[in-house]
Scaffold this motif. Structure first.
Motif, PDB file in Angstrom:
ATOM      1  N   HIS A  55       0.854  -1.193   0.000  1.00  0.00           N
ATOM      2  CA  HIS A  55       0.000   0.000   0.000  1.00  0.00           C
ATOM      3  C   HIS A  55       0.890   1.244   0.000  1.00  0.00           C
ATOM      4  O   HIS A  55       1.997   1.230   0.550  1.00  0.00           O
ATOM      5  N   TRP A  57       0.358   5.352   0.974  1.00  0.00           N
ATOM      6  CA  TRP A  57      -0.501   6.433   1.484  1.00  0.00           C
ATOM      7  C   TRP A  57       0.125   7.776   1.131  1.00  0.00           C
ATOM      8  O   TRP A  57       1.325   7.981   1.348  1.00  0.00           O
ATOM      9  N   LYS A  84      -1.872  -0.956  -3.710  1.00  0.00           N
ATOM     10  CA  LYS A  84      -3.075  -0.146  -3.494  1.00  0.00           C
ATOM     11  C   LYS A  84      -2.688   1.232  -2.967  1.00  0.00           C
ATOM     12  O   LYS A  84      -1.831   1.348  -2.086  1.00  0.00           O
ATOM     13  N   LEU A  86      -3.750   4.965  -1.215  1.00  0.00           N
ATOM     14  CA  LEU A  86      -4.662   5.567  -0.243  1.00  0.00           C
ATOM     15  C   LEU A  86      -4.468   7.071  -0.244  1.00  0.00           C
ATOM     16  O   LEU A  86      -3.334   7.566  -0.191  1.00  0.00           O
ATOM     17  N   GLY A  89     -10.184  11.469   1.340  1.00  0.00           N
ATOM     18  CA  GLY A  89     -11.399  11.691   0.567  1.00  0.00           C
ATOM     19  C   GLY A  89     -11.881  13.123   0.706  1.00  0.00           C
ATOM     20  O   GLY A  89     -12.511  13.492   1.697  1.00  0.00           O
ATOM     21  N   ARG A 100      -6.398   7.919 -10.683  1.00  0.00           N
ATOM     22  CA  ARG A 100      -7.321   7.023 -11.385  1.00  0.00           C
ATOM     23  C   ARG A 100      -7.009   6.973 -12.875  1.00  0.00           C
ATOM     24  O   ARG A 100      -7.075   5.906 -13.509  1.00  0.00           O
ATOM     25  N   ASP A 105      -5.052   1.522  -8.356  1.00  0.00           N
ATOM     26  CA  ASP A 105      -6.115   1.066  -7.457  1.00  0.00           C
ATOM     27  C   ASP A 105      -6.164   2.032  -6.279  1.00  0.00           C
ATOM     28  O   ASP A 105      -5.337   1.944  -5.361  1.00  0.00           O
ATOM     29  N   THR A 107      -8.074   4.076  -3.083  1.00  0.00           N
ATOM     30  CA  THR A 107      -9.118   4.203  -2.065  1.00  0.00           C
ATOM     31  C   THR A 107      -9.044   5.609  -1.484  1.00  0.00           C
ATOM     32  O   THR A 107      -7.977   6.036  -1.025  1.00  0.00           O
ATOM     33  N   GLU A 108     -10.161   6.328  -1.523  1.00  0.00           N
ATOM     34  CA  GLU A 108     -10.244   7.643  -0.895  1.00  0.00           C
ATOM     35  C   GLU A 108     -10.791   7.454   0.515  1.00  0.00           C
ATOM     36  O   GLU A 108     -11.927   7.035   0.706  1.00  0.00           O
ATOM     37  N   MET A 109      -9.974   7.779   1.496  1.00  0.00           N
ATOM     38  CA  MET A 109     -10.275   7.468   2.892  1.00  0.00           C
ATOM     39  C   MET A 109     -11.189   8.515   3.520  1.00  0.00           C
ATOM     40  O   MET A 109     -10.880   9.714   3.519  1.00  0.00           O
ATOM     41  N   TYR A 115      -9.828   1.755   8.549  1.00  0.00           N
ATOM     42  CA  TYR A 115      -9.688   0.903   7.369  1.00  0.00           C
ATOM     43  C   TYR A 115      -8.792  -0.274   7.729  1.00  0.00           C
ATOM     44  O   TYR A 115      -7.660  -0.083   8.186  1.00  0.00           O
TER      45      TYR A 115
END
Length: 454
Positions: A55, A57, A84, A86, A89, A100, A105, A107-109, A115
């Motif tokens: 991941h 971040w 992934k 992060l 959001g 994107r 991949d 994820t908007e936190m 999480y």
């Protein structure tokens, strides 16, 4: 749980099958030729690192945390490995849209939502002010709190965060200033800003009660011929060591490649301190420069700036704000480009850029002015890289109140009905400008108040 220091604000936090990398900026300049890393990370080291990452971040959009160059250079590896991403959001989708579009991949936190990234590995992202965010990680029975650039400078703000995440075992936090801190003659402002960063660590340690504090996110230099003077009062790891020699936590200075599990290691700490001592002792090598931009190109860039501003704001509301706002916003600003000898009067509500003989508010290079007009984040970058000078008292405040309009737009704030009465915005403007004004009046005094950071 282990924490490996990579560079600047980037660490790899590992536990079980999860290996979370933070804020990867490893090579090249940032903030429009304003900053360089004190040391760069070689390609082979990056490749080996990404072989282990699951991941990534990204704390916020500033280029020393969100490096577009990194994601373009290493995009194929990130996608192939299924790493992934992060990110916070937020309404401003520029970073998310870029990621994107690159096929990552993402994820908007949601802020404050836990999480689960893997077995016994949980992350919570919290917002700080407008841009920044922090991440709280619980893994292997330990709690790591990464504040990076978050300006947690007083007990009240620290308590707000503590009410959500509680005490931590390891705290990672910024240790020096990272933005324009007064002009060449205002070194006392920079001394005060450096001292305040140390005071912030005291506030944070008192609130979160860490067993170990890792100072990071400040391993950079102002690296342009126009801003290198800003290095003159920046904190070094030795300054942090001296400030917390008697602290009730373990201070752990780390060099690239060092790993900690949160337990003291005096030998590794001493070796890292010596490593950075040698790095800081080196003279600035080959400071960056700008190239002059012709007037016609500046006019064309301004046209683009004006079109973006009018597309995102009510021109009538801008005119009304210029005349009636409780703080003087969107007033005409004069910028002198000292490489071309031209002065420009900018009137945002009128949408005009005109040559003038009037006294300037700011002095900068024509490439800086062109960059400001060419990018929606231009004024924010200018404020961080510091490659300008104030031409008269209050010049920076005046310019910020007029030319930072796209900063607000990027945060989802528009000049339209009701904005003039939005207490949050007015409060932020007043407080930040009060600090700048107080500091400029306090040239030569050491008790200058606080400033802004990257």
């Amino acid at each position: 749980m282990q924490i490996e220091f990579v560079n600047h604000a980037s660490v790899l936090i590992s536990h079980g099958d999860v290996r979370l990398l933070t804020d990867p900026w490893y090579q090249g300049p940032a903030f429009h030729k304003g900053w360089r890393l004190l040391v760069e990370t070689p390609d082979d080291t990056i490749a080996d690192l990404l072989d282990r990452v699951t991941h990534i971040w990204i704390s916020h959009e500033h280029p020393d945390h969100f490096s577009i160059g990194f994601f373009k250079r290493w995009g194929d590896t990130i996608r192939a490995r299924g790493i992934k991403l992060l990110f916070q959001g937020i309404e401003d989708q520029r970073v998310a849209d870029f990621l994107r579009a690159q096929g990552f991949d993402l994820t908007e936190m949601d802020f404050g939502r836990p999480y689960t990234l893997g077995q016994d590995f949980e992350a919570i992202c919290l917002k700080d002010e407008f841009y920044d965010s922090l991440i709280s990680i619980r893994a292997g029975g330990q709690h790591v709190l990464n504040l990076n650039d978050c300006a947690v400078a007083d007990d009240a703000r620290a308590k707000e965060i503590h009410d959500v995440v509680g005490d931590c075992d390891v705290l990672l936090t910024q240790f020096s200033y990272a933005a324009w801190e007064g002009g060449r003659e205002n070194r006392d402002w920079r001394v005060a800003a450096a001292q305040e960063k140390l005071n912030n660590i005291r506030v944070q340690a008192r609130a979160f009660k860490p067993k170990q504090v890792i100072p990071f996110a400040s391993f950079v230099a102002f690296a342009h011929v126009r801003n290198a003077y800003l290095n003159d009062a920046a904190n070094t790891p030795d300054d942090v060591i001296a400030a917390f020699r008697d602290a009730d936590f373990d201070l752990r200075v780390m060099q690239p490649g060092d790993v900690t599990d949160g337990t003291p290691d005096p030998g590794a700490h001493a070796r890292a301190a010596e490593f950075w001592r040698a790095v800081y002792a080196r003279p600035l090598d080959d400071p960056m420069t700008y190239d002059s931009v012709e007037d016609d190109k500046i006019r064309a860039s301004f046209d683009g700036w004006r079109d973006r501003v009018f597309a995102n704001n009510s021109r009538a509301a801008m005119r009304l704000a210029q005349k009636l706002s409780p703080i003087a916003v969107l007033q005409p600003v004069v910028i002198h480009t000292d490489d071309t000898g031209q002065s420009w009067r900018i009137d945002p509500p009128a949408g005009t850029l005109e040559p003038t003989e009037a006294k300037a508010d700011l002095v900068m290079h024509s490439e800086s002015l062109n960059f400001l007009f060419s990018n929606s984040f231009g004024f924010d970058t200018l404020g961080v890289n510091g490659t300008f000078e104030e031409a008269r008292t209050g010049g920076f405040s005046r310019a910020a109140r007029s030319l930072a309009i796209e900063n607000l737009n990027n945060l989802g704030l528009r000049f339209g009905p009701g904005l003039l009465f939005e207490p949050r915005i007015i409060g932020v403007f007043l407080e930040r400008l009060r600090k700048v004004s107080a500091r400029m009046k306090g040239v030569g005094k050491t008790e200058a108040p606080t400033g802004r950071d990257a």
